[in-house]
Design an enzyme around this catalytic site. Structure first.
Site, PDB file in Angstrom:
ATOM      1  N   SER A 212       0.855  -1.187   0.000  1.00 33.57           N
ATOM      2  CA  SER A 212       0.000   0.000   0.000  1.00 33.57           C
ATOM      3  C   SER A 212       0.893   1.240   0.000  1.00 33.57           C
ATOM      4  CB  SER A 212      -0.920  -0.044   1.225  1.00 33.57           C
ATOM      5  OG  SER A 212      -1.891   0.969   1.165  1.00 33.57           O
ATOM      6  N   ASN A 213       0.451   2.340   0.560  1.00 30.81           N
ATOM      7  CA  ASN A 213       1.267   3.561   0.629  1.00 30.81           C
ATOM      8  C   ASN A 213       0.875   4.353   1.870  1.00 30.81           C
ATOM      9  OD1 ASN A 213      -0.959   5.452  -0.119  1.00 30.81           O
ATOM     10  ND2 ASN A 213      -0.917   4.185  -1.976  1.00 30.81           N
ATOM     11  N   ARG A 214       1.482   5.516   2.054  1.00 34.31           N
ATOM     12  CA  ARG A 214       1.343   6.268   3.303  1.00 34.31           C
ATOM     13  C   ARG A 214       0.087   7.138   3.384  1.00 34.31           C
ATOM     14  NH1 ARG A 214       6.334   9.765   3.572  1.00 34.31           N
ATOM     15  NH2 ARG A 214       5.032  10.787   5.125  1.00 34.31           N
TER      16      ARG A 214
ATOM     17  N   ALA B 219      -4.664   7.794  -3.172  1.00 32.47           N
ATOM     18  CA  ALA B 219      -3.350   7.324  -3.633  1.00 32.47           C
ATOM     19  C   ALA B 219      -3.511   5.839  -3.973  1.00 32.47           C
ATOM     20  CB  ALA B 219      -2.308   7.529  -2.538  1.00 32.47           C
TER      21      ALA B 219
END
Ligand code: PMT
Length: 215
Positions: free
Chosen positions: A21-23, A88
């Site tokens: 995933s991402n932040r 995102a």
């Protein structure tokens, strides 16, 4: 104005217990949804997994993967005037996620990656003349050049670029700074301030742009 907002990250499974995933915390997208509602607009929100309470008075559709988000956007986009893609979306996913938990003792897994669908590109052909599509560009370098490339390639009307190389803005922070590029060549700078303030200014600019496009 009817506004559809996407927020937060997407997740792609590596195995039944792990994901990539991402932040993204969802703060920017949720601030946009909340401020748009405060400004009197009808708002729907498609959200990836975040730790934020659902904003009041807003219908939230929860999703996990890029495929889920694409399906939700395709279903809901026809009834909005303005789409704001602050989510995102994970760009890559394992081609074949393991069906059983990968064992540490087997060593680092070899993973074959594939691209997730580009949601904005996929829905570009569905855009009606009266609609405004606004993307976000999260950049660590060449902010203006990269944002303008995405504006063109994703057939957007507007793109809000944020510098995600700095810790006082962008991912996870309560603050942000946006450079907003319009397809007609105009630029709007929204200086470093709370995400609520950035959101309010962005929504107002998009409302003006939409009103002009409708004429
Ligand atoms: O959630 P926060 O912690 O508050 O952080 C806010 C933010 C940094 C996530 C937000 O401000 C932001 O920049 N969101 C977009 C992040 C991103 O994915 O940027 P990108 O440059 O990789 O993508 C460009 C645009 O294409 C985005 O509108 C994105 O939603 C969209 N996209 C990306 C990949 C993909 N497969 N499909 C898409 O439609």
């Amino acid at each position: 104005m009817r506004i559809l907002v996407t927020a937060g990250p997407t997740r792609e499974a590596l195995d039944p217990v792990r994901f990539i995933s991402n932040r993204s915390s969802g703060k920017m997208g949720y601030a946009i949804a909340a401020q748009a509602r405060r400004l009197g607009h009808d708002v729907e929100l498609i959200s990836g997994p975040v730790a934020l309470p659902p904003p009041r008075g807003i219908r939230v559709v929860n999703i996990v993967t890029a495929d889920d988000m694409l399906a939700a956007v395709k279903k809901m986009v026809r009834r909005c005037d303005v789409l704001i893609m602050a989510a995102a979306v994970a760009d890559w996913r394992p081609k074949k996620p393991a069906t059983r938990k990968l064992k540490k003792a087997s060593g680092p897994p070899r993973i074959t990656w594939e691209a997730t669908p580009d949601i904005l590109k996929a829905i570009a052909p569905l855009k009606k003349k009266s609609q405004v599509f606004c993307g976000f560009a999260a950049e660590t370098h060449d902010l203006a050049r990269e944002a303008k490339r995405k504006l063109r390639e994703k057939n957007l009307d507007v793109i809000a670029a944020n510098d995600v190389a700095q810790n006082d803005r962008g991912f996870e922070s309560d603050n942000n700074a946006l450079t907003v590029f319009f397809a007609d060549g105009r630029t709007l700078n929204i200086p470093l301030s709370s995400k609520a303030n950035c959101a309010r200014k962005l929504v107002r600019a998009l409302a003006d742009f939409w009103a002009q496009k409708k004429k």
